[in-house]
Scaffold this motif. Structure first.
Motif, PDB file in Angstrom:
ATOM      1  N   THR A  73      25.128  50.354  58.873  1.00 29.48           N
ATOM      2  CA  THR A  73      26.083  50.410  59.227  1.00 29.48           C
ATOM      3  C   THR A  73      26.351  48.445  58.670  1.00 29.48           C
ATOM      4  OG1 THR A  73      26.780  51.831  60.765  1.00 29.48           O
ATOM      5  CG2 THR A  73      28.175  50.379  60.198  1.00 29.48           C
ATOM      6  N   PHE A  74      25.751  47.830  59.011  1.00 28.02           N
ATOM      7  CA  PHE A  74      25.337  46.800  58.163  1.00 28.02           C
ATOM      8  C   PHE A  74      25.062  46.542  57.231  1.00 28.02           C
ATOM      9  CE2 PHE A  74      23.209  42.527  57.640  1.00 28.02           C
ATOM     10  CZ  PHE A  74      23.455  41.509  59.076  1.00 28.02           C
ATOM     11  N   GLY A  75      24.755  47.775  56.923  1.00 24.96           N
ATOM     12  CA  GLY A  75      24.303  47.725  54.937  1.00 24.96           C
ATOM     13  C   GLY A  75      25.374  47.441  53.675  1.00 24.96           C
ATOM     14  N   GLU A  76      26.394  48.370  55.292  1.00 26.82           N
ATOM     15  CA  GLU A  76      27.379  48.777  54.300  1.00 26.82           C
ATOM     16  C   GLU A  76      28.316  46.795  53.649  1.00 26.82           C
ATOM     17  OE1 GLU A  76      28.485  50.918  51.848  1.00 26.82           O
ATOM     18  OE2 GLU A  76      27.572  52.931  53.471  1.00 26.82           O
ATOM     19  N   ALA A  77      28.351  45.490  54.059  1.00 27.53           N
ATOM     20  CA  ALA A  77      28.741  44.826  54.156  1.00 27.53           C
ATOM     21  C   ALA A  77      28.091  43.799  55.050  1.00 27.53           C
ATOM     22  CB  ALA A  77      29.967  44.628  54.898  1.00 27.53           C
ATOM     23  N   PRO A  78      27.045  43.282  54.567  1.00 29.05           N
ATOM     24  CA  PRO A  78      26.851  42.100  55.097  1.00 29.05           C
ATOM     25  C   PRO A  78      26.859  41.103  55.344  1.00 29.05           C
ATOM     26  CG  PRO A  78      25.034  42.612  53.532  1.00 29.05           C
ATOM     27  CD  PRO A  78      26.124  43.764  53.446  1.00 29.05           C
ATOM     28  N   ASP A  79      27.864  40.440  54.238  1.00 24.55           N
ATOM     29  CA  ASP A  79      27.908  39.625  54.753  1.00 24.55           C
ATOM     30  C   ASP A  79      29.937  39.068  56.146  1.00 24.55           C
ATOM     31  OD1 ASP A  79      26.487  38.629  52.388  1.00 24.55           O
ATOM     32  OD2 ASP A  79      27.760  39.021  51.060  1.00 24.55           O
ATOM     33  N   HIS A  80      30.379  40.699  56.056  1.00 24.02           N
ATOM     34  CA  HIS A  80      31.267  40.305  56.049  1.00 24.02           C
ATOM     35  C   HIS A  80      31.056  40.684  58.302  1.00 24.02           C
ATOM     36  CE1 HIS A  80      33.324  40.346  53.733  1.00 24.02           C
ATOM     37  NE2 HIS A  80      34.276  40.027  53.794  1.00 24.02           N
ATOM     38  N   ILE A  81      29.456  41.479  58.377  1.00 17.34           N
ATOM     39  CA  ILE A  81      29.691  42.386  59.679  1.00 17.34           C
ATOM     40  C   ILE A  81      27.996  41.102  60.655  1.00 17.34           C
ATOM     41  CG2 ILE A  81      28.544  44.073  61.324  1.00 17.34           C
ATOM     42  CD1 ILE A  81      29.003  45.729  58.666  1.00 17.34           C
ATOM     43  N   GLN A  82      28.482  40.798  61.740  1.00 15.75           N
ATOM     44  CA  GLN A  82      27.287  40.310  62.675  1.00 15.75           C
ATOM     45  C   GLN A  82      27.437  41.434  63.798  1.00 15.75           C
ATOM     46  OE1 GLN A  82      28.759  36.454  64.060  1.00 15.75           O
ATOM     47  NE2 GLN A  82      30.679  36.832  63.040  1.00 15.75           N
ATOM     48  N   LEU A  83      25.931  41.676  64.226  1.00 12.94           N
ATOM     49  CA  LEU A  83      25.903  42.919  65.124  1.00 12.94           C
ATOM     50  C   LEU A  83      26.001  41.682  66.364  1.00 12.94           C
ATOM     51  CD1 LEU A  83      24.058  44.938  65.901  1.00 12.94           C
ATOM     52  CD2 LEU A  83      22.095  44.357  65.924  1.00 12.94           C
ATOM     53  N   VAL A  84      26.152  42.385  67.730  1.00 14.20           N
ATOM     54  CA  VAL A  84      26.389  42.024  68.950  1.00 14.20           C
ATOM     55  C   VAL A  84      25.895  43.661  70.114  1.00 14.20           C
ATOM     56  CG1 VAL A  84      28.009  42.001  71.281  1.00 14.20           C
ATOM     57  CG2 VAL A  84      28.753  41.086  68.415  1.00 14.20           C
ATOM     58  N   ASP A  85      24.720  42.751  70.319  1.00 13.70           N
ATOM     59  CA  ASP A  85      23.534  44.062  71.533  1.00 13.70           C
ATOM     60  C   ASP A  85      23.706  43.463  72.834  1.00 13.70           C
ATOM     61  OD1 ASP A  85      21.449  45.333  71.870  1.00 13.70           O
ATOM     62  OD2 ASP A  85      20.169  44.498  70.443  1.00 13.70           O
ATOM     63  N   GLY A  86      25.050  43.776  73.228  1.00 15.88           N
ATOM     64  CA  GLY A  86      25.011  43.878  74.867  1.00 15.88           C
ATOM     65  C   GLY A  86      25.740  42.429  74.885  1.00 15.88           C
ATOM     66  N   PRO A  87      26.309  42.220  75.919  1.00 17.84           N
ATOM     67  CA  PRO A  87      27.190  40.698  76.714  1.00 17.84           C
ATOM     68  C   PRO A  87      26.458  39.569  75.952  1.00 17.84           C
ATOM     69  CG  PRO A  87      26.525  41.983  78.296  1.00 17.84           C
ATOM     70  CD  PRO A  87      26.239  43.158  77.181  1.00 17.84           C
ATOM     71  N   ASP A  88      25.061  39.352  76.239  1.00 22.32           N
ATOM     72  CA  ASP A  88      24.772  38.275  76.416  1.00 22.32           C
ATOM     73  C   ASP A  88      25.055  37.005  74.762  1.00 22.32           C
ATOM     74  OD1 ASP A  88      24.269  38.593  78.774  1.00 22.32           O
ATOM     75  OD2 ASP A  88      21.848  38.826  78.246  1.00 22.32           O
ATOM     76  N   ASP A  89      25.323  38.660  73.649  1.00 20.47           N
ATOM     77  CA  ASP A  89      24.713  37.960  72.351  1.00 20.47           C
ATOM     78  C   ASP A  89      26.929  37.357  72.284  1.00 20.47           C
ATOM     79  OD1 ASP A  89      22.989  38.302  71.632  1.00 20.47           O
ATOM     80  OD2 ASP A  89      23.178  40.534  70.012  1.00 20.47           O
ATOM     81  N   VAL A  90      27.757  37.706  73.173  1.00 22.92           N
ATOM     82  CA  VAL A  90      28.997  36.910  72.323  1.00 22.92           C
ATOM     83  C   VAL A  90      28.874  35.645  72.487  1.00 22.92           C
ATOM     84  CG1 VAL A  90      31.226  37.236  73.278  1.00 22.92           C
ATOM     85  CG2 VAL A  90      30.256  39.100  73.972  1.00 22.92           C
ATOM     86  N   GLY A  91      28.474  34.985  73.323  1.00 23.11           N
ATOM     87  CA  GLY A  91      28.871  33.107  73.336  1.00 23.11           C
ATOM     88  C   GLY A  91      28.420  33.721  72.541  1.00 23.11           C
ATOM     89  N   ASP A  92      27.561  33.629  71.472  1.00 24.51           N
ATOM     90  CA  ASP A  92      26.694  32.859  70.421  1.00 24.51           C
ATOM     91  C   ASP A  92      28.015  33.338  69.256  1.00 24.51           C
ATOM     92  OD1 ASP A  92      24.551  30.867  71.593  1.00 24.51           O
ATOM     93  OD2 ASP A  92      23.339  33.298  71.194  1.00 24.51           O
TER      94      ASP A  92
END
Ligand code: SF4
Length: 324
Positions: free
Chosen positions: A135-154
């Motif tokens: 999925t990320f590979g479809e639009a790498p310039d527009h997508i950020q991965l969020v792998d759980g609540p700890d990622d939200v702050g960044d």
């Protein structure tokens, strides 16, 4: 052995989903039409038994298209692939058969659509999971991965009024919504996908395991460790009140000591698990005195998907990308 009161609560639905049935049927149909070997990029579905059974029939599993001899047939797994994988296959003159689950393809299409509209897309999913990479590979310039609540702050976005979330199809519904709430606290204008990304099969299996867990001293989830939806069933069982929940690939892994002081065992299985493995677990539990089986039905499932186009119209020989 005293079996008084011992029972099994068997979740329904459990096991194979429509996307897994389609992917396995696709490998078998390709073997029938073209003969062995058929190369399959990545495990067709995340289940050891399924993979070994198909290997015996002539499927060869590889991790990368570079391992497939030029001019051969390669089948892409139910988890989906990035567009670059289709390009690499075309360069090597491979005939590509795309067994991506249509519900994963739906998420790819959402990523493409919102990237075209220049949204920042927050993809909730597990880093390194095959589906997320695709999925990320479809639009790498527009997508950020969020792998759980700890990622939200960044997470930082260009324009807080143009941000939306998507998700991997096999996540825990409850955990995902907790992440969405945390994202929405940060980005109040966060847009939701047009329809659920977590697929019907994942949702139904989680619903069913919740219903058996409140009464179960032990919940046994049958599934491979590589299977995201199976691992989420273990988490969901514990959150829903099961005293203990274990993931097993096969009946041989069950330890009778897990059932000390247990009168009710819940049983379910991930979306890539064949029914034969469930039957073996039920037989093992019967040996331990758990012979009474009660089926707990949480939903009816009627979903079916047709085979990939190339297997329906096998006279086509050019490499093509089925979807999106
Ligand atoms: Fe498709 Fe859901 Fe099955 Fe994955 S778990 S193959 S998304 S139906």
């Amino acid at each position: 052995m005293n079996t008084t009161g011992k029972r099994v609560l068997l979740a329904s639905p459990r096991g194979f989903c429509a996307g897994v049935v389609r992917a396995i049927d696709a490998v078998e149909k390709a073997l029938e039409l073209y003969g062995a070997p058929i190369y399959v990029r990545h495990e067709i579905v995340h289940n050891t038994h399924v993979v070994q059974t198909l290997e015996r029939k002539g499927a060869v599993f590889v991790e990368d298209t570079s391992q497939v001899p030029e001019g051969s047939i390669v089948l892409f797994s139910a988890h989906g692939v990035a567009p670059t994988v289709h390009e690499q296959a075309a360069k090597r003159k491979l005939t590509a058969i795309d067994a991506t689950c249509p519900l994963v393809t739906k998420v790819h299409k959402e990523a493409i659509r919102y990237a075209r509209e220049d949204y920042d897309i927050l993809l909730i999913g597990h880093k390194g999971h095959e589906e997320v990479i695709g999925t990320f590979g479809e639009a790498p310039d527009h997508i950020q991965l969020v792998d759980g609540p700890d990622d939200v702050g960044d997470i930082a976005v260009r324009d807080p009024s143009k941000v939306m979330w998507l998700s991997q199809t096999t996540l825990s519904v409850d955990e995902t919504m907790a992440v969405v709430e945390a994202l929405r606290d940060k980005f109040p204008q966060l847009l939701s996908p047009p329809s659920d990304d977590i697929c019907y099969a994942t949702q139904n299996r989680q619903l069913a395991v919740k219903q058996i867990s409140a009464e179960a001293g032990l919940v046994i989830v049958i599934g491979s460790r590589s299977s995201s939806n199976s691992r989420r069933l273990v988490d969901t069982a514990k959150l829903a009140g099961a005293r203990d929940a274990r993931l097993v690939d096969t009946a041989e892994e069950i330890d009778e000591r897990w059932m000390d002081d247990v009168t009710t065992v819940g049983v379910t299985s991930g979306a890539s698990v064949p029914e034969v493995l469930i039957e073996q677990v039920l037989a093992r539990l019967a040996q331990c005195g758990f012979e009474n089986i009660e089926i707990i039905k949480a939903a009816d499932e009627t979903q079916r998907f047709s085979l990939p186009r190339r297997l329906r119209l096998p006279c086509q020989h050019n490499s093509e990308r089925e979807a999106p």
